[in-house]
Design a protein around this motif. Sequence first.
Motif, PDB file in Angstrom:
ATOM      1  N   TYR A  98       0.809  -1.223   0.000  1.00  0.00           N
ATOM      2  CA  TYR A  98       0.000   0.000   0.000  1.00  0.00           C
ATOM      3  C   TYR A  98       0.841   1.271   0.000  1.00  0.00           C
ATOM      4  O   TYR A  98       0.403   2.303  -0.496  1.00  0.00           O
ATOM      5  CB  TYR A  98      -0.927   0.009   1.214  1.00  0.00           C
ATOM      6  N   SER A 386      -6.131 -15.418   5.923  1.00  0.00           N
ATOM      7  CA  SER A 386      -6.505 -14.384   4.953  1.00  0.00           C
ATOM      8  C   SER A 386      -7.373 -13.291   5.568  1.00  0.00           C
ATOM      9  O   SER A 386      -7.630 -12.279   4.924  1.00  0.00           O
ATOM     10  CB  SER A 386      -7.227 -15.011   3.762  1.00  0.00           C
ATOM     11  N   LEU A 390      -2.534 -10.766   3.170  1.00  0.00           N
ATOM     12  CA  LEU A 390      -2.787 -10.728   1.730  1.00  0.00           C
ATOM     13  C   LEU A 390      -2.239 -11.960   1.041  1.00  0.00           C
ATOM     14  O   LEU A 390      -2.811 -12.465   0.081  1.00  0.00           O
ATOM     15  CB  LEU A 390      -2.146  -9.481   1.122  1.00  0.00           C
ATOM     16  N   HIS A 394       2.442 -10.413   4.187  1.00  0.00           N
ATOM     17  CA  HIS A 394       2.095  -8.997   4.198  1.00  0.00           C
ATOM     18  C   HIS A 394       0.645  -8.808   4.633  1.00  0.00           C
ATOM     19  O   HIS A 394      -0.269  -9.396   4.051  1.00  0.00           O
ATOM     20  CB  HIS A 394       2.305  -8.386   2.810  1.00  0.00           C
ATOM     21  N   ASN A 396      -3.143  -7.196   5.269  1.00  0.00           N
ATOM     22  CA  ASN A 396      -4.075  -6.318   4.580  1.00  0.00           C
ATOM     23  C   ASN A 396      -4.203  -5.032   5.407  1.00  0.00           C
ATOM     24  O   ASN A 396      -3.483  -4.842   6.389  1.00  0.00           O
ATOM     25  CB  ASN A 396      -5.419  -7.007   4.353  1.00  0.00           C
ATOM     26  N   VAL A 397      -5.096  -4.139   5.008  1.00  0.00           N
ATOM     27  CA  VAL A 397      -5.188  -2.854   5.700  1.00  0.00           C
ATOM     28  C   VAL A 397      -5.547  -3.053   7.174  1.00  0.00           C
ATOM     29  O   VAL A 397      -4.989  -2.398   8.055  1.00  0.00           O
ATOM     30  CB  VAL A 397      -6.218  -1.938   5.000  1.00  0.00           C
ATOM     31  N   GLN A 398      -6.476  -3.970   7.446  1.00  0.00           N
ATOM     32  CA  GLN A 398      -6.836  -4.242   8.842  1.00  0.00           C
ATOM     33  C   GLN A 398      -5.631  -4.770   9.617  1.00  0.00           C
ATOM     34  O   GLN A 398      -5.417  -4.409  10.787  1.00  0.00           O
ATOM     35  CB  GLN A 398      -7.979  -5.256   8.904  1.00  0.00           C
ATOM     36  N   TYR A 400      -2.426  -4.162   8.932  1.00  0.00           N
ATOM     37  CA  TYR A 400      -1.485  -3.066   9.153  1.00  0.00           C
ATOM     38  C   TYR A 400      -1.944  -2.150  10.284  1.00  0.00           C
ATOM     39  O   TYR A 400      -1.134  -1.661  11.075  1.00  0.00           O
ATOM     40  CB  TYR A 400      -1.289  -2.262   7.866  1.00  0.00           C
ATOM     41  N   GLU A 440      -5.584   1.869  -1.403  1.00  0.00           N
ATOM     42  CA  GLU A 440      -5.955   0.518  -0.997  1.00  0.00           C
ATOM     43  C   GLU A 440      -6.153  -0.373  -2.228  1.00  0.00           C
ATOM     44  O   GLU A 440      -5.720  -1.529  -2.245  1.00  0.00           O
ATOM     45  CB  GLU A 440      -7.220   0.557  -0.136  1.00  0.00           C
ATOM     46  N   TYR A 444      -4.094  -3.855  -3.778  1.00  0.00           N
ATOM     47  CA  TYR A 444      -4.714  -5.077  -4.288  1.00  0.00           C
ATOM     48  C   TYR A 444      -4.137  -5.451  -5.656  1.00  0.00           C
ATOM     49  O   TYR A 444      -3.819  -6.623  -5.918  1.00  0.00           O
ATOM     50  CB  TYR A 444      -6.226  -4.864  -4.370  1.00  0.00           C
ATOM     51  N   ILE A 447      -0.609  -6.911  -5.387  1.00  0.00           N
ATOM     52  CA  ILE A 447      -0.599  -8.305  -4.938  1.00  0.00           C
ATOM     53  C   ILE A 447      -0.937  -9.236  -6.100  1.00  0.00           C
ATOM     54  O   ILE A 447      -0.390 -10.347  -6.203  1.00  0.00           O
ATOM     55  CB  ILE A 447      -1.578  -8.499  -3.759  1.00  0.00           C
TER      56      ILE A 447
END
Length: 565
Positions: A98, A386, A390, A394, A396-398, A400, A440, A444, A447
């Motif tokens: 991101y 998941s 991701l 790494h 996902n936003v949640q 991080y 965001e 995606y 990835i």
Amino acid sequence: MQRTLFWLIALSLPLLLFLLLEGAVRLLFPAQPLPLFKPYPANPAYLVTETQIVKRYFPAGAAVPRVELEPSFVLAQKPANGIRLVVQGGSTAAGYPYGMGAALAGMLEQRLRRTFPERPVEVVNTALSAVNSYTLLDFADEIIALKPDAVLIYAGHNEYLGLLGVGSNYLAARSPRLSRWLLSLRQLRSFQLLEQGYLQLRPPAQLNGNSRTFMAQVARDKAIALDSPTYQAGLTQFQANMSRLLARYRAAGIPVYLSTIASNLADQPPFQSEPLTAQQQQQLLQLSQLREPAAQQALAAELQQTAATTGHALLHYQLGQWYRQQQQFAEAKVQFIQAREHDLLRFRAPLAINEQIKVLAQDYGAVLVDTEAAFVANSSGGLIGSNLMLEHLHPNVQGYFLLADSFYRALYQRSAFGVWPRPVPAELAWQERPLTPAEEYAGYLRILQLTSDYPFKATTTAVTFPTPNDLSQQLALLHVQGKLDWLSMQNRLAEHYHQQRNGDMLLKTLLIIADALPHDGKANLQAAQILLQAGRKAAAKHYLQRALLTDPIPELAQKLMQQLN
């Protein structure tokens, strides 16, 4: 006395001759230094990180991986009442895929600035993809020179297949001591010229093509078995470098917040494993069809014994999936951990790295930030998958946000920086996370690119991006394709939100731009104006102070500051 003097002179002559040689070489063949922090020409009030810092680890003219450090600005003179933190680590600490808004530095700075509205807050990012403990140690002295209030570290996944990793194509030497010695020698101009001469005689081959991902280029050792010499070398390397790093910060009186690391256990099959035999496939099928609990447990125990005896990563993983379906989460976790432990392609750190991190924190007086435990607590059945990841490691936003929240809570619990006047609830921090929808969506798309190549695919496959559904997705696609730079993407989003009269998203976007460009008077004045409209005077003052450091100083910034004072 004369004999002692004779030996002192005899021993000093080679060193003196070498120093003379090094001085002459530097005069005749000058080279531009490559510091971690350099003056920012457009605004001398700031230093900026060197985006091409990875070149420090390669001779001039060598094939260098496409790894860049995102520019991070820091005031050349630390404010007397300022809060300054420095982040170290690899791609996760840097916020991949991101960017800075998801990075530990970005999310934490936004929340700390809300917490301390009357104090200048700087969270400086030095994390970048692919690096490991060698780079962390190499940066230490330059970070100490910044006089940070604390150093935050999230690292450990790249000891095997990162830059200078023990199983990497980009290997310095076979031992940590020799690698550190070579890195020290590379600072000498005479050694640099010797390396360049060697490269001219034997030019290095390109590694797997420039168009491939770093993961496809880096792996030399694709079968590092658990407890093998190479496996142990990775642990030794991490232990040695991190011990030196933490000792250096302790000697400088700088607190360190050292985090455990998390990876995808439940939804990432082993990258490299022996295939399942026909018998094992039949047994797994039989296990899924059995309905009698006693028979199920007997067959599962037999397969567990086989997996444990053979170190079969894929069999452990499939057993983990069966236990997960049975909602036997503790048993599933054991099998998933063993699947990762026996994965021969070590893009995920083994359990031993987190064990070392916990011991290192205790031995060197660092604050342990148990991010892995936070991920476990926020995962169904305690199985990290998941829901927060991701791909292999790494977030996902949640995820991080949870990483940054773990550090925020640790700092708060230790009362770092004194009294916390306005602790920011997690709900508000999440709502104000410094990421636009375009960023965001760009993550995606990145990835999709990453997982189209090795080790997720045996061969490179063409990436077909989805058709964009709205303006944010359109801009994100152009950005990922290299047709639109980050700042232009954000400016176009700001224009769109202004036209739509979406004040909340306009405010968020303008603040993101201003925080990325603290040296830009216009961007910070614009952020201050919209904050004043929202009634946030203390926050507006921070951006006005930035604007006053620019040349020429925006006249309106002076007027607004006078009104606030």
